[in-house]
Write a protein that holds these residues in place. Structure first.
Motif, mmCIF file in Angstrom:
data_model
loop_
_atom_site.group_PDB
_atom_site.id
_atom_site.type_symbol
_atom_site.label_atom_id
_atom_site.label_comp_id
_atom_site.label_asym_id
_atom_site.label_seq_id
_atom_site.Cartn_x
_atom_site.Cartn_y
_atom_site.Cartn_z
ATOM 1 N N SER A 225 -4.321 -1.031 -6.620
ATOM 2 C CA SER A 225 -4.448 -1.310 -5.179
ATOM 3 C C SER A 225 -4.226 -2.791 -4.883
ATOM 4 C CB SER A 225 -5.779 -0.810 -4.621
ATOM 5 O OG SER A 225 -6.842 -1.349 -5.333
ATOM 6 N N ASP A 226 -4.556 -3.666 -5.833
ATOM 7 C CA ASP A 226 -4.217 -5.085 -5.653
ATOM 8 C C ASP A 226 -2.701 -5.240 -5.521
ATOM 9 O OD1 ASP A 226 -6.790 -5.958 -5.747
ATOM 10 O OD2 ASP A 226 -6.678 -6.852 -7.756
ATOM 11 N N LEU B 26 -0.477 -2.943 -4.650
ATOM 12 C CA LEU B 26 0.023 -2.318 -3.416
ATOM 13 C C LEU B 26 -0.268 -3.220 -2.209
ATOM 14 C CD1 LEU B 26 1.230 0.298 -2.099
ATOM 15 C CD2 LEU B 26 -1.134 0.998 -1.711
ATOM 16 N N ASP B 27 -1.499 -3.661 -2.091
ATOM 17 C CA ASP B 27 -1.854 -4.516 -0.953
ATOM 18 C C ASP B 27 -1.162 -5.873 -1.054
ATOM 19 O OD1 ASP B 27 -3.350 -2.464 0.030
ATOM 20 O OD2 ASP B 27 -5.296 -3.289 -0.526
ATOM 21 N N GLY B 28 -0.812 -6.278 -2.264
ATOM 22 C CA GLY B 28 -0.065 -7.526 -2.437
ATOM 23 C C GLY B 28 1.310 -7.463 -1.799
ATOM 24 N N LEU B 29 1.828 -6.255 -1.669
ATOM 25 C CA LEU B 29 3.119 -6.082 -0.977
ATOM 26 C C LEU B 29 2.918 -5.958 0.535
ATOM 27 C CD1 LEU B 29 4.833 -3.388 -3.262
ATOM 28 C CD2 LEU B 29 5.123 -5.877 -3.343
#
Lengths: 418, 408
Positions: A67-68, A70-73
């Motif tokens: 999730s890090d 994914l949210d980083g994108l």
């Protein structure tokens, strides 16, 4: 026109890319034939538990790292199980498409499916089921399905599943379903937006090339036919509005009559303002805030239902006038203008739907998933326009009988005098 | 005022007409009037009798609707490009010529009551409405938007018509249009359509500024109509035009991401990790809404079975306190910033949402353009977020609501 470029990977995954100039993002839809229709018989809920568990980490990244990333994108993403497919839906910035597909592929191809992941999603699913028992829309929907579909039919429960199955599913069962149900064959990846088609195919191949082909599942189902009218009202305490579901088993998306059924649906009740039932129930009589019908596009006979939210005092009248409008259609009392309106609206929605990459992706996905033909989007408006009054009457007569239906009501007690 | 943006990726135009009237312009006894009036604007004009509008727009496959919030009432149509003038003509017509008959008011009253009753079935709505009422002592934001069922039942045709004539005029509205034509052409056509519409004498509503809150307020809503307990926290916060608005949006993203529900995205957020991952809550949300006047920074958590309200409230406060006390590290802030900018970029790729985004920025004074808002978000730094958390999440401006499901 929507220009679609197509390619099939060696493992059978079909990829459709639609470049749209002037955008900054890409809409991504990955549909896997792992919806309710393909669930193991008698185990409703396994597909959704598997999908949710897949999001709890992969063999190379734990849930936190995934999730890090994914949210980083800054990407948006969700994985939902529908009647036909499990669909990964998301949106990312154009430059991130390759990285975004890699992340999706990681979770689809290589989920860790650890026992603690199952326990996490199980407790969440049980909480959702508990909540659904007090939600009038969910209760009405669940009740309607029980009235229509026999035990063992994949559409008898909602995709959240059966409470006993959710409680008893094992990690081995989840892993087995992932192994046999989540595969490239039959799956479709649609990419629409700020992309170059060749580059999109390249990053799709890199992400999903290693996916096992697997085999498609043929699930023969007996036809669902109602033998009479059934009705069930469920009291949900301390609610002020009743939710009503009136409906029939529909027809598969691949049925050649489906387009005619869509027009019939629009004439009847699909739209709160433009359809007959909506006009009368809401606009003329003020009986409900919402009333609409949907016809499910899936592999088998999905629900064809009219739904409305009504004050308990008005329930019987709203149902009665809905039947009156249906009877008029079955009797051939379809005004030319109502039919033209229904056709025009469905055609116009195709044009307006092009305003968003997700709208374009959705249209293409339906055509690809149900193999409606490479020229479907070009043919479809013509097919809609060719539907005649006789077609609408025939569909309503065959598929919407007024003496064989299922009616579910959930909410406050319905007054006896109503 | 007319604002236009070019969007050439689809043969579509989205027209939005925003009126400066909403829950903010109502007083006790007339709550819900702006929303009721919104419904009446679909009942026809002398030129386009009832039903005409519905059928005309439906025929084009239009996406069209209206909404009312605390600050504005808004009508929109997304239509094929060659139907733009029709949408303009319809909106210009109903700006001053709506037929609001007593019979139609009575017929629509039951629809609006039904809409309200549908909302009442949702425990989150019930708790939120009560919390808003408790949090505001003076400002009309405390009244909400849809209004009391009793006042909806008492609303008169004459009252609605007076409200209409008072607020519906070009000098109390603005138009936003985005679509497949040159921006100048879109503006010119709108100017032609609305140019002949007469103005009204706009009398500003009396404003009741909210005095500072002097201590925590608490409320409990008991009902059988919900299965899971809910905790909501509301903190008085800044208006959209406040220079801190962009940082407050970043704070909401840091707390709950942009996902929610079953979304796979947003799971790196503070509240997801602090409450959902720790199996205290099934869902969490945080929001800072763009409003004309200072509103509430809202936090919500749905409590897992077997967990107490107190435990969830304590965990929420702990997470809010951490953001106030410790700066966000670089990697976390990079995610927050990316999510924040994506929250502008993604909707902007849809013509309807691009128009909505621009209109909401303009209506609240948040920014003069989407680009300016994007720039404001891009400039937010970790210390801005920490400062906002410290200033916002204070006990004295907090209202705490618990929804307690009862057996039934």
């Amino acid at each position: 026109m929507i220009e679609v470029s197509r390619r099939s990977l060696r493992n059978g995954l079909r990829v459709a890319a639609i470049p749209i100039a002037g955008l900054r993002s890409v809409s991504v839809l990955l549909a896997m034939e792992a919806g309710q229709f393909f669930e193991p018989a008698g185990r409703p809920g396994v597909a959704r538990l598997t999908a949710q568990a897949m999001l709890r980490g992969t063999t190379s990244r734990d849930a936190r790292a995934w999730s890090d990333a994914l949210d980083g994108l800054g990407a948006s993403a969700r994985l939902d199980v529908g009647s036909h497919a499990a669909v990964f839906a998301g949106q990312c910035l154009a430059d991130d498409l390759g990285a975004f597909l890699d992340l999706i592929a990681d979770t689809v191809l290589r989920p860790a499916l650890a026992p603690e992941a199952l326990e996490f999603v199980r407790s969440r699913a049980l909480a959702d089921l508990e909540e659904a028992k007090k939600d009038t829309r969910s209760v009405a929907d669940e009740t309607w399905r029980e009235l229509v579909y026999p035990v063992g039919h994949p559409f008898r429960t909602r995709s959240i599943g059966d409470e006993d199955v959710v409680r008893t599913a094992t990690i081995d069962e989840i892993r087995a379903y992932h192994r046999t149900g989540i595969h490239a064959a039959g799956s479709v990846l649609v990419l629409a937006g700020a992309l170059d088609a060749d580059r999109a195919f390249e990053v799709s191949e890199r992400a999903f090339g290693p996916w096992a082909e697997g085999g498609t599942l043929d699930r023969p189902l007996r036809s669902v036919d109602l033998d009479g009218a059934s009705r069930r009202a469920v009291v949900v305490p301390d609610k002020t509005q009743a939710d009503v579901v009136l409906g029939w088993p529909g027809l598969p998306r691949t049925d050649p009559r489906f387009t005619k059924a869509q027009v019939a649906n629009m004439v009847f009740a699909a739209d709160t303002f433009a359809s007959r039932a909506g006009q009368v129930v809401r606009d003329e009589l003020g009986l409900a805030y919402y009333v609409f019908s949907t016809i499910s596009g899936t592999a088998a006979q999905g629900p064809w239902t009219v739904r409305m939210g009504v004050n308990p005092e008005n329930v019987e009248r709203a149902i009665a006038v809905t039947f009156t409008e249906l009877k008029k259609i079955r009797d051939g009392a379809v005004a030319d203008d109502d039919l033209a309106l229904a056709r025009d609206k469905l055609v116009g929605e195709l044009e307006v739907g092009r305003e968003s990459p997700s709208g374009v992706a959705g249209m293409v996905l339906e055509a690809e998933l149900f193999r409606l033909g490479d020229d479907h989007l070009e043919r479809y408006p013509r097919e809609l326009r060719s539907v005649s009054k006789a077609d609408v009457v025939a569909i309503a007569s065959a598929l919407l009988p007024i003496d064989r239906y299922a009616l579910a009501i959930a909410g406050p007690e319905i007054p006896a005098a109503s | 005022m007319i604002h236009a943006l070019e969007a050439r990726h689809a043969p579509v135009v989205s027209l939005w007409v925003w009126y400066h009237v909403g829950g903010r312009n109502e007083v006790p006894g007339t709550t819900g009037m702006s929303h009721f009036l919104e419904h009446m604007l679909f009942k026809g004009t002398p030129t386009h009798p009832k039903g005409d509008l519905d059928r005309l727009l439906a025929r084009y496959g239009a996406q069209w609707n209206a909404f009312t919030n605390e600050d504005v009432t808004c009508y929109f149509e997304t239509v094929p490009r060659d139907r733009y003038e029709v949408a303009l003509e319809l909106e210009a017509d109903r700006m001053r010529n709506a037929l609001i008959s007593a019979d139609e008011v009575d017929a629509e009253r039951t629809v609006i009551v039904s809409e309200r009753e549908g909302l009442e079935n949702d425990p989150s709505f019930l708790l939120g409405e009560s919390l808003q009422a408790v949090a505001f002592d003076r400002h009309p934001y405390g009244q909400g938007v849809i209004g009391s069922k009793f006042e909806i039942k008492l609303m008169t045709r004459d009252g609605l018509y007076a409200h209409y004539r008072r607020y519906y005029a070009p000098n109390n509205a603005y138009v936003v249009v985005v679509g497949d034509d040159r921006a100048e052409t879109l503006v010119e056509k709108a100017a032609t359509a609305f140019g002949g519409v007469g103005q009204a004498e706009i009398v500003a509503s009396p404003l009741a500024p909210e005095p500072p809150q002097m201590g925590e307020k608490r409320l409990v809503v008991h009902r059988a109509g919900g299965a899971l307990p809910i905790v909501q926290l509301g903190f008085h916060t800044a208006a959209a035009s406040d220079p801190r608005a962009a940082a407050l949006q970043a704070l909401a993203v840091a707390l709950a991401g942009g996902g929610g529900g079953d979304a796979a995205s947003g799971r790196s957020s503070r509240l997801y990790r602090g409450l959902v991952e720790r199996e205290l809550a099934t869902e969490v949300d945080a929001s800072f809404g763009l409003t004309k006047d200072p509103f509430l920074f809202m936090i919500e958590a749905t409590v897992r079975p077997g967990v107490t309200h107190a435990a969830v409230e304590a965990a929420l406060l702990q997470e809010l306190g951490r953001l106030a006390d410790e700066p966000i590290d670089e990697s976390e802030f990079a995610r927050v910033r990316r999510g924040l900018l994506a929250s502008v970029a993604f909707p902007s790729d849809t013509i309807t949402w691009r128009a909505f985004r621009l209109g909401s920025l303009l209506s609240t004074g948040a920014a003069p353009s989407i680009g300016a808002w994007y720039d404001a978000l891009a400039k937010v730094m970790p210390e801005d977020v920490q400062r906002c958390a410290r200033d916002t999440f204070v006990e004295r401006s907090r209202t705490v609501g618990h929804f307690i499901p009862e057996a039934g």
